[in-house]
Design a protein around this motif. Structure first.
Motif, PDB file in Angstrom:
ATOM      1  N   PRO A  42       0.697  -1.215  -0.077  1.00 32.83           N
ATOM      2  CA  PRO A  42      -0.110   0.108   0.153  1.00 32.83           C
ATOM      3  C   PRO A  42       0.993   1.340  -0.019  1.00 32.83           C
ATOM      4  CG  PRO A  42      -0.703  -1.468   1.713  1.00 32.83           C
ATOM      5  CD  PRO A  42       0.450  -2.091   1.255  1.00 32.83           C
ATOM      6  N   ILE A  43       0.397   2.130  -0.636  1.00 31.54           N
ATOM      7  CA  ILE A  43       1.120   3.676  -0.748  1.00 31.54           C
ATOM      8  C   ILE A  43       1.495   3.969   0.737  1.00 31.54           C
ATOM      9  CG2 ILE A  43       1.063   6.011  -1.612  1.00 31.54           C
ATOM     10  CD1 ILE A  43      -0.441   4.839  -3.972  1.00 31.54           C
ATOM     11  N   SER A  44       0.182   3.926   1.446  1.00 26.91           N
ATOM     12  CA  SER A  44       0.516   4.478   2.827  1.00 26.91           C
ATOM     13  C   SER A  44       1.473   3.954   3.726  1.00 26.91           C
ATOM     14  CB  SER A  44      -0.906   4.506   3.456  1.00 26.91           C
ATOM     15  OG  SER A  44      -1.547   3.088   3.535  1.00 26.91           O
ATOM     16  N   SER A  45       1.895   2.525   3.332  1.00 34.83           N
ATOM     17  CA  SER A  45       2.755   1.936   4.124  1.00 34.83           C
ATOM     18  C   SER A  45       4.127   2.100   3.454  1.00 34.83           C
ATOM     19  CB  SER A  45       2.495   0.526   4.280  1.00 34.83           C
ATOM     20  OG  SER A  45       1.140   0.127   4.558  1.00 34.83           O
ATOM     21  N   MET A  46       4.437   3.046   2.503  1.00 34.77           N
ATOM     22  CA  MET A  46       5.577   3.278   1.875  1.00 34.77           C
ATOM     23  C   MET A  46       5.809   4.928   2.281  1.00 34.77           C
ATOM     24  SD  MET A  46       5.666   1.194  -1.596  1.00 34.77           S
ATOM     25  CE  MET A  46       4.313   1.820  -2.150  1.00 34.77           C
ATOM     26  N   PRO A  47       7.162   5.297   1.970  1.00 33.10           N
ATOM     27  CA  PRO A  47       7.384   6.695   2.079  1.00 33.10           C
ATOM     28  C   PRO A  47       6.997   7.667   0.962  1.00 33.10           C
ATOM     29  CG  PRO A  47       9.632   5.576   1.425  1.00 33.10           C
ATOM     30  CD  PRO A  47       8.234   4.424   1.657  1.00 33.10           C
ATOM     31  N   LEU A  48       5.843   7.161   0.670  1.00 35.27           N
ATOM     32  CA  LEU A  48       5.110   8.007  -0.663  1.00 35.27           C
ATOM     33  C   LEU A  48       3.822   8.625  -0.097  1.00 35.27           C
ATOM     34  CD1 LEU A  48       5.655   5.233  -3.277  1.00 35.27           C
ATOM     35  CD2 LEU A  48       7.076   7.527  -2.745  1.00 35.27           C
ATOM     36  N   GLY A  49       3.383   8.574   0.851  1.00 31.64           N
ATOM     37  CA  GLY A  49       1.962   8.935   1.303  1.00 31.64           C
ATOM     38  C   GLY A  49       1.901  10.619   1.108  1.00 31.64           C
ATOM     39  N   GLU A  50       2.892  11.162   1.719  1.00 31.24           N
ATOM     40  CA  GLU A  50       2.828  12.597   1.635  1.00 31.24           C
ATOM     41  C   GLU A  50       2.821  12.845   0.092  1.00 31.24           C
ATOM     42  OE1 GLU A  50       4.346  11.450   5.488  1.00 31.24           O
ATOM     43  OE2 GLU A  50       4.765  10.660   3.401  1.00 31.24           O
ATOM     44  N   LEU A  51       3.674  12.590  -0.454  1.00 35.45           N
ATOM     45  CA  LEU A  51       3.673  12.851  -2.116  1.00 35.45           C
ATOM     46  C   LEU A  51       2.262  12.585  -2.718  1.00 35.45           C
ATOM     47  CD1 LEU A  51       5.223  13.808  -4.492  1.00 35.45           C
ATOM     48  CD2 LEU A  51       5.656  11.237  -4.881  1.00 35.45           C
ATOM     49  N   PHE A  52       1.750  11.488  -2.597  1.00 35.45           N
ATOM     50  CA  PHE A  52       0.567  11.082  -3.276  1.00 35.45           C
ATOM     51  C   PHE A  52      -0.634  11.936  -2.904  1.00 35.45           C
ATOM     52  CE2 PHE A  52       3.094   7.847  -5.180  1.00 35.45           C
ATOM     53  CZ  PHE A  52       2.647   7.564  -6.393  1.00 35.45           C
ATOM     54  N   SER A  53      -0.791  12.153  -1.622  1.00 36.57           N
ATOM     55  CA  SER A  53      -1.911  12.580  -0.800  1.00 36.57           C
ATOM     56  C   SER A  53      -1.886  14.011  -1.029  1.00 36.57           C
ATOM     57  CB  SER A  53      -1.831  12.342   0.574  1.00 36.57           C
ATOM     58  OG  SER A  53      -0.776  13.127   1.356  1.00 36.57           O
ATOM     59  N   GLY A  54      -0.746  14.820  -1.081  1.00 36.04           N
ATOM     60  CA  GLY A  54      -0.688  16.159  -1.544  1.00 36.04           C
ATOM     61  C   GLY A  54      -0.850  16.486  -3.072  1.00 36.04           C
ATOM     62  N   PHE A  55      -0.239  15.711  -3.755  1.00 38.31           N
ATOM     63  CA  PHE A  55      -0.462  15.855  -5.372  1.00 38.31           C
ATOM     64  C   PHE A  55      -1.778  15.434  -5.660  1.00 38.31           C
ATOM     65  CE2 PHE A  55      -0.203  14.380  -9.654  1.00 38.31           C
ATOM     66  CZ  PHE A  55       0.333  15.465 -10.367  1.00 38.31           C
ATOM     67  N   THR A  56      -2.277  14.093  -5.079  1.00 33.24           N
ATOM     68  CA  THR A  56      -3.538  13.897  -5.610  1.00 33.24           C
ATOM     69  C   THR A  56      -4.828  14.843  -5.146  1.00 33.24           C
ATOM     70  OG1 THR A  56      -2.925  11.576  -5.649  1.00 33.24           O
ATOM     71  CG2 THR A  56      -5.269  12.122  -5.737  1.00 33.24           C
TER      72      THR A  56
ATOM     73  N   TYR B 121       5.967   1.261   7.133  1.00 35.21           N
ATOM     74  CA  TYR B 121       7.345   2.031   7.240  1.00 35.21           C
ATOM     75  C   TYR B 121       7.147   3.218   6.368  1.00 35.21           C
ATOM     76  CZ  TYR B 121       8.954  -2.342   9.193  1.00 35.21           C
ATOM     77  OH  TYR B 121       9.038  -3.569   9.892  1.00 35.21           O
ATOM     78  N   THR B 122       6.720   4.357   7.022  1.00 32.40           N
ATOM     79  CA  THR B 122       6.378   5.597   6.365  1.00 32.40           C
ATOM     80  C   THR B 122       7.421   6.552   6.109  1.00 32.40           C
ATOM     81  OG1 THR B 122       5.633   6.601   8.256  1.00 32.40           O
ATOM     82  CG2 THR B 122       4.088   5.547   7.168  1.00 32.40           C
ATOM     83  N   LEU B 123       7.493   7.715   5.659  1.00 29.79           N
ATOM     84  CA  LEU B 123       8.356   8.565   5.354  1.00 29.79           C
ATOM     85  C   LEU B 123       9.261   9.057   6.555  1.00 29.79           C
ATOM     86  CD1 LEU B 123      10.153  10.394   3.370  1.00 29.79           C
ATOM     87  CD2 LEU B 123       8.440  12.241   3.958  1.00 29.79           C
ATOM     88  N   PRO B 124       8.675   9.276   8.049  1.00 26.22           N
ATOM     89  CA  PRO B 124       9.619   9.609   8.995  1.00 26.22           C
ATOM     90  C   PRO B 124      10.275   8.278   9.588  1.00 26.22           C
ATOM     91  CG  PRO B 124       7.355  10.110   9.291  1.00 26.22           C
ATOM     92  CD  PRO B 124       7.188   9.633   7.940  1.00 26.22           C
ATOM     93  N   HIS B 125       9.920   7.084   9.065  1.00 23.64           N
ATOM     94  CA  HIS B 125      10.814   6.024   9.388  1.00 23.64           C
ATOM     95  C   HIS B 125      11.899   6.029   8.689  1.00 23.64           C
ATOM     96  CE1 HIS B 125      12.043   1.887  10.012  1.00 23.64           C
ATOM     97  NE2 HIS B 125      12.222   1.761   8.883  1.00 23.64           N
ATOM     98  N   TYR B 126      12.067   6.300   7.331  1.00 28.30           N
ATOM     99  CA  TYR B 126      13.105   6.423   6.498  1.00 28.30           C
ATOM    100  C   TYR B 126      14.125   7.679   6.730  1.00 28.30           C
ATOM    101  CZ  TYR B 126      11.479   2.670   4.118  1.00 28.30           C
ATOM    102  OH  TYR B 126      10.812   1.196   3.770  1.00 28.30           O
ATOM    103  N   ILE B 127      13.525   8.954   6.854  1.00 21.49           N
ATOM    104  CA  ILE B 127      14.238   9.897   7.039  1.00 21.49           C
ATOM    105  C   ILE B 127      14.554  10.590   8.706  1.00 21.49           C
ATOM    106  CG2 ILE B 127      13.588  10.917   5.047  1.00 21.49           C
ATOM    107  CD1 ILE B 127      11.953  13.095   6.462  1.00 21.49           C
TER     108      ILE B 127
END
Length: 302
Positions: free
Chosen positions: A136-150, A210-216
């Motif tokens: 799922p997108i929400s489980s990856m470090p992409l949630g902020e990008l996709f939610s903001g853009f969409t 594992y969302t964006l805060p987990h990676y950065i």
């Protein structure tokens, strides 16, 4: 199911993120093209709102289904378990909302043209796979990008298109102008997701999300949270200077003291039940003031 429970299931309190970009698109279409199509407006609003509710219901459904049994998330946190909502009922409601929304969308494609089909397919893809699927997108470090853009951009540009499809030139230049104009909305919405992911960092790790805060890292995530607001206001000022927006929209900057105060509060403490509301307030202030000042700018021709 009680109506109040249904509203929580579809996260009605978070609908500001989709409704205000919709109104910004209406104002943009009138300001730049002097075009409004009332039937298209109403049908798109219903389709957008239904699908937005379906996406949030899918999110709760998948969170409940995939939650680890090591803690009490299912029984005490997730609305489906806490309110004992039957899973088949949730699935039926999701399917019904998606089907009706898609049907209205296809009707609008027939009325306006194929660009809407491609934009709509993207939105449905992101919405459905945001919480579902093996990754799922929400489980990856992409949630902020996709939610903001969409929500910040795609809802905005679709709202413009369904109103001005018959007069606007849908080319790369137009796309980029609207993209730049939507930066304040995109960044404020992305920060809503970022605040959520920062607040839920440990819980998400337990549930193998594992969302964006987990990676950065939490420190960098908090720094990003602050800078996205700064860049949102900088983009708004630039858009007015370029003539994309009327000068009246500079009055949106009166939100800066509130946004600054709320940001400091969130940076100091990241507890979802206590401080996530500050990101919600920032989003509401930035987007609602844009709508208000945009409307006033058109009315006063300033």
């Amino acid at each position: 199911m009680k109506f109040k429970t249904f509203l929580e299931l579809v996260e009605m309190q978070a609908k500001t993120a989709s409704i205000l970009p919709y109104f910004m698109g209406i104002l943009f279409a009138w300001y730049h093209y002097e075009e409004l199509h009332l039937i298209n407006l109403v049908l798109f609003f219903i389709a957008m709102f239904l699908f937005n509710m379906a996406v949030d219901a899918i999110d709760n459904y998948m969170d409940y289904k995939k939650a680890s049994k090591e803690h009490n998330y299912r029984e005490e946190v997730n609305v489906i378990g806490r309110e004992k909502i039957p899973m088949p009922l949730v699935a039926t409601l999701i399917i019904l909302m998606v089907v009706v929304s898609a049907g209205l969308g296809l009707y609008l494609v027939k009325q306006t043209g194929l660009p809407l089909l491609y934009m709509g397919l993207y939105c449905y893809f992101v919405g459905i796979f945001y919480s579902s699927g093996p990754k799922p997108i929400s489980s990856m470090p992409l949630g902020e990008l996709f939610s903001g853009f969409t929500m910040g951009f795609m809802i905005y540009i679709i709202s413009i298109y369904v109103n001005a499809y018959n007069v606007m030139t849908f080319d790369l230049r137009t796309f980029l102008i609207i993209l730049f104009a939507s930066i304040p909305n995109m960044f404020a919405i992305a920060n809503l997701m970022l605040a959520n992911n920062i607040s839920d960092l440990e819980e998400d790790r337990t549930n193998k999300r594992y969302t964006l805060p987990h990676y950065i890292g939490k420190k960098n995530a908090l720094s990003l949270f602050k800078w996205l607001y700064i860049l949102a206001f900088a983009a708004l000022i630039t858009a007015v200077w370029l003539g994309i927006y009327p000068k009246m929209m500079l009055f949106t900057l009166v939100a800066i003291p509130l946004v600054r105060k709320n940001t400091k509060r969130f940076l100091a403490k990241q507890v979802k039940s206590e401080t996530f509301v500050y990101a919600v307030q920032n989003l509401a202030a930035i987007t609602s003031l844009q709508v208000l000042t945009f409307a006033l700018g058109i009315w006063l021709n300033f």
